[in-house]
Scaffold this active site. Sequence first.
Site, mmCIF file in Angstrom:
data_model
loop_
_atom_site.group_PDB
_atom_site.id
_atom_site.type_symbol
_atom_site.label_atom_id
_atom_site.label_comp_id
_atom_site.label_asym_id
_atom_site.label_seq_id
_atom_site.Cartn_x
_atom_site.Cartn_y
_atom_site.Cartn_z
ATOM 1 N N CYS A 1 94.569 -11.021 49.735
ATOM 2 C CA CYS A 1 94.625 -10.118 48.594
ATOM 3 C C CYS A 1 95.729 -9.082 48.807
ATOM 4 O O CYS A 1 96.108 -8.787 49.925
ATOM 5 C CB CYS A 1 93.308 -9.398 48.434
ATOM 6 S SG CYS A 1 91.913 -10.503 48.358
ATOM 7 N N ARG B 1 101.673 -13.759 49.410
ATOM 8 C CA ARG B 1 100.533 -13.770 50.319
ATOM 9 C C ARG B 1 99.494 -14.819 49.921
ATOM 10 O O ARG B 1 98.628 -15.164 50.708
ATOM 11 C CB ARG B 1 99.880 -12.394 50.354
ATOM 12 C CG ARG B 1 100.816 -11.325 50.874
ATOM 13 C CD ARG B 1 100.248 -9.962 50.628
ATOM 14 N NE ARG B 1 99.044 -9.749 51.400
ATOM 15 C CZ ARG B 1 99.023 -9.246 52.614
ATOM 16 N NH1 ARG B 1 100.139 -8.907 53.205
ATOM 17 N NH2 ARG B 1 97.893 -9.068 53.256
ATOM 18 N N TRP C 1 92.462 -13.178 46.460
ATOM 19 C CA TRP C 1 92.260 -14.517 47.022
ATOM 20 C C TRP C 1 90.751 -14.661 47.167
ATOM 21 O O TRP C 1 90.127 -13.930 47.945
ATOM 22 C CB TRP C 1 92.953 -14.631 48.370
ATOM 23 C CG TRP C 1 92.931 -15.999 48.975
ATOM 24 C CD1 TRP C 1 93.724 -17.057 48.646
ATOM 25 C CD2 TRP C 1 92.087 -16.443 50.049
ATOM 26 N NE1 TRP C 1 93.418 -18.132 49.439
ATOM 27 C CE2 TRP C 1 92.426 -17.793 50.316
ATOM 28 C CE3 TRP C 1 91.090 -15.848 50.818
ATOM 29 C CZ2 TRP C 1 91.796 -18.539 51.290
ATOM 30 C CZ3 TRP C 1 90.459 -16.603 51.801
ATOM 31 C CH2 TRP C 1 90.813 -17.937 52.030
ATOM 32 N N ASN D 1 90.539 -4.728 49.401
ATOM 33 C CA ASN D 1 90.861 -5.846 50.295
ATOM 34 C C ASN D 1 89.850 -5.831 51.423
ATOM 35 O O ASN D 1 89.485 -4.752 51.899
ATOM 36 C CB ASN D 1 92.261 -5.677 50.906
ATOM 37 C CG ASN D 1 93.351 -6.099 49.961
ATOM 38 O OD1 ASN D 1 93.077 -6.475 48.829
ATOM 39 N ND2 ASN D 1 94.585 -6.033 50.418
ATOM 40 N N GLY D 2 89.447 -7.007 51.898
ATOM 41 C CA GLY D 2 88.486 -7.062 53.004
ATOM 42 C C GLY D 2 87.171 -7.632 52.526
ATOM 43 O O GLY D 2 87.078 -8.231 51.454
ATOM 44 N N GLU E 1 101.164 -29.655 64.397
ATOM 45 C CA GLU E 1 101.833 -28.769 63.444
ATOM 46 C C GLU E 1 102.426 -29.584 62.285
ATOM 47 O O GLU E 1 102.392 -29.156 61.122
ATOM 48 C CB GLU E 1 102.926 -27.963 64.175
ATOM 49 C CG GLU E 1 103.772 -27.047 63.316
ATOM 50 C CD GLU E 1 102.994 -26.008 62.515
ATOM 51 O OE1 GLU E 1 101.800 -25.836 62.738
ATOM 52 O OE2 GLU E 1 103.604 -25.386 61.632
ATOM 53 N N LYS F 1 101.481 -28.911 58.477
ATOM 54 C CA LYS F 1 102.525 -28.550 57.499
ATOM 55 C C LYS F 1 102.466 -29.476 56.287
ATOM 56 O O LYS F 1 102.526 -29.045 55.157
ATOM 57 C CB LYS F 1 103.884 -28.667 58.216
ATOM 58 C CG LYS F 1 104.934 -27.714 57.866
ATOM 59 C CD LYS F 1 104.850 -26.322 58.436
ATOM 60 C CE LYS F 1 103.598 -25.587 58.186
ATOM 61 N NZ LYS F 1 103.327 -24.439 58.962
ATOM 62 N N GLU G 1 99.340 -28.771 54.209
ATOM 63 C CA GLU G 1 99.380 -27.464 53.543
ATOM 64 C C GLU G 1 100.154 -27.499 52.233
ATOM 65 O O GLU G 1 99.725 -26.922 51.247
ATOM 66 C CB GLU G 1 100.055 -26.428 54.454
ATOM 67 C CG GLU G 1 99.179 -25.868 55.537
ATOM 68 C CD GLU G 1 99.932 -24.858 56.389
ATOM 69 O OE1 GLU G 1 99.376 -23.796 56.663
ATOM 70 O OE2 GLU G 1 101.088 -25.125 56.798
ATOM 71 N N HIS H 1 91.526 -45.679 70.291
ATOM 72 C CA HIS H 1 90.092 -45.395 70.488
ATOM 73 C C HIS H 1 89.401 -45.022 69.179
ATOM 74 O O HIS H 1 88.367 -44.360 69.197
ATOM 75 C CB HIS H 1 89.932 -44.263 71.512
ATOM 76 C CG HIS H 1 90.428 -44.637 72.877
ATOM 77 N ND1 HIS H 1 89.852 -45.647 73.624
ATOM 78 C CD2 HIS H 1 91.471 -44.173 73.612
ATOM 79 C CE1 HIS H 1 90.514 -45.770 74.770
ATOM 80 N NE2 HIS H 1 91.507 -44.886 74.785
ATOM 81 N N LYS I 1 98.684 -16.243 52.993
ATOM 82 C CA LYS I 1 99.634 -16.028 54.085
ATOM 83 C C LYS I 1 98.949 -15.398 55.287
ATOM 84 O O LYS I 1 99.221 -15.762 56.425
ATOM 85 C CB LYS I 1 100.780 -15.136 53.580
ATOM 86 C CG LYS I 1 101.888 -14.885 54.588
ATOM 87 C CD LYS I 1 102.754 -16.105 54.769
ATOM 88 C CE LYS I 1 103.753 -15.983 55.893
ATOM 89 N NZ LYS I 1 104.039 -17.301 56.486
#
Length: 608
Positions: free
Chosen positions: A2, A27, A77, A103-104, A484, A488, A491, A507, A603
């Site tokens: 947020c 963000r 968010w 926010n939070g 990674e 990526k 995402e 396996h 973000k």
Amino acid sequence: MCGIVGYIGNNAVAEELFAGLKNLEYRGYDSAGIALNDNAKIEVFKASGKLANLDAVLQKNHVEKYVSHMGIGHIRWATHGAPTIENAHPHLSNDGNLVLVHNGIIENYKELRQELQNKGVVFHSQTDTEAAVHLFAEEYKKCGSLEEAVRNSLPKLKGAFAFVIMHHNEPDKIIAVRKNAPLIIGSGQDENFVASDIPALLGKVSQIIHLDDDEMAIVQKDKVVVKDIHGHILNKKLEKVDMQADVISKCGYAHFMLKEICEQPAILRKVWQKHIQNQQIVTDDAKIAVNWDKVKKVVIVACGTSLHAAMVAKKVWEEWLHLPVQIEAASEFIYQTNLLDENSLVIGVSQSGETADTITALKLAQKFQAQIMVLTNRIDSSIVRYASSVVPLDAGVEISVAATKSYMAQLAAFYWFGLLMAQKMNKISASDMAEKLQNLMQMPEKIEEILSHQEYIESVAQKLAHHSAVVYMARGFNLPTAYEAALKLKEISYINANAYPAGELKHGPIALLDENMPVLALFEQGQTAAKLLSNCEEAKARHAPVVGIGGRKASDIFDDYIETPEVEACFSPLLMCVPIQLLAYFAAKTLNREIDQPRNLAKSVTVE
Ligand code: G6P
């Protein structure tokens, strides 16, 4: 996550708020809103989805007609409740006089909600935030002062918050208060701002005040007073804004992500210049207060991409330092039977410095008297409070939600810091140090070579984009690169990508393979290459398209092969991250995804 902006001054308030929110867009968010303290009443405008939707609402309501000298804005968010208009901030009290953005997370919101509902207060959203609005409003009824109402209510709130609040009866001030969530005040000429992060204020002010936990700012047009939780005035320093406006420009690139990928050689050069001098690692020792004699164990905690950088560090440091390095996802670290003590060095890695999981892990490490260090791209962030040593990443502000250049900067920091440790612990000879530094210094040029092959990488990515799932595999130093790479791709393209140690394929995951499941293998020099090639043969035998990435191509079995310059295996993660970033970028581009702001992602994630 947020984002918050607040403005008090003579300019068109809605425009100022909108511009600030626009700068925080990167963000990640899924609804937005603003509130104006108009002469007649508090006016609130909200929209679900992107800021363009809020803009349409503002235009439809002819926002310019409202007379207001102050307002607050928010991008949300979603955590508690879907990204609907009702759940979007700002939230208004039932009498329509008190409005706030938050926010939070208010952890005890259910209890508060119940308590307030028992008193007859009606709720309109599913958010945790709404409990705070009604709490403040009820308190205001008793004391008739916004500042006091907020101060009296704070002890009842558990969790993390940055609040920015206005009351219609007090049209000369905005109250800003924080605990475990960032908030800054921007100081201008006859105008002042509040924001959750500096980019919101770029080009607006040159001086800011960082609020600390349990501090409250009373922001007026011509003055800002900061008080502690008990109402005592604090003497806070004005700090210069250390960020250029062009960080939030794409500078001609189609996306911030591509711009940031291409910035990587320059970042490496800058970092090497700062830390490599006269065949030695140099650093500002004042910021690194590690008692080296005591370090018997290293634990690195991080999330997401930062966690993958930490995994590379484990591989490299264990080889260079012969010291056990433990890596933990910060969110899991807190459930461990911790074997930490004052002989442990705990390193928190966070691009944003605001990731709640990582901060919580460091708080726990503090309890065990461990030495704590952080690697962060934001030295003004919350995480630095929990560390005695801070290593800045120097990547510059990263706008794209998908981390690229900050990953490179994290790797760079781990490489030079590993050598610094080796130096301090007498574990490296002068000639070995010289050779390693030489390798590092050559990296920027080698990365430039990879960047010059973008067209070919794009053609490979276009083929991948036709598949709904892919497998990455690697052995050795590049296993974290494979993780990674998969992250990526997931995402930003939403292609389901999984990464495995190549030896693990047989396996279980091999059951997935057929002509629709491309397998991408990351090659490095040395003992791993032959076995990895066999794993590629196994994939090929199951008709999977096989793509190789690495040094000179050693076989003809590959459907495509992205060649990277040859380097000693321990350095190759610095190179190999570039083609995998480009593959993700171009696959997402092929699929026409919203590359810089992928769905559902933020973000920095300031909730656990
Ligand atoms: C979010 C971002 C990821 C990032 C992770 C950790 O999930 O979307 O890109 O890697 O947070 O962030 P940090 O700021 O702690 O490195």
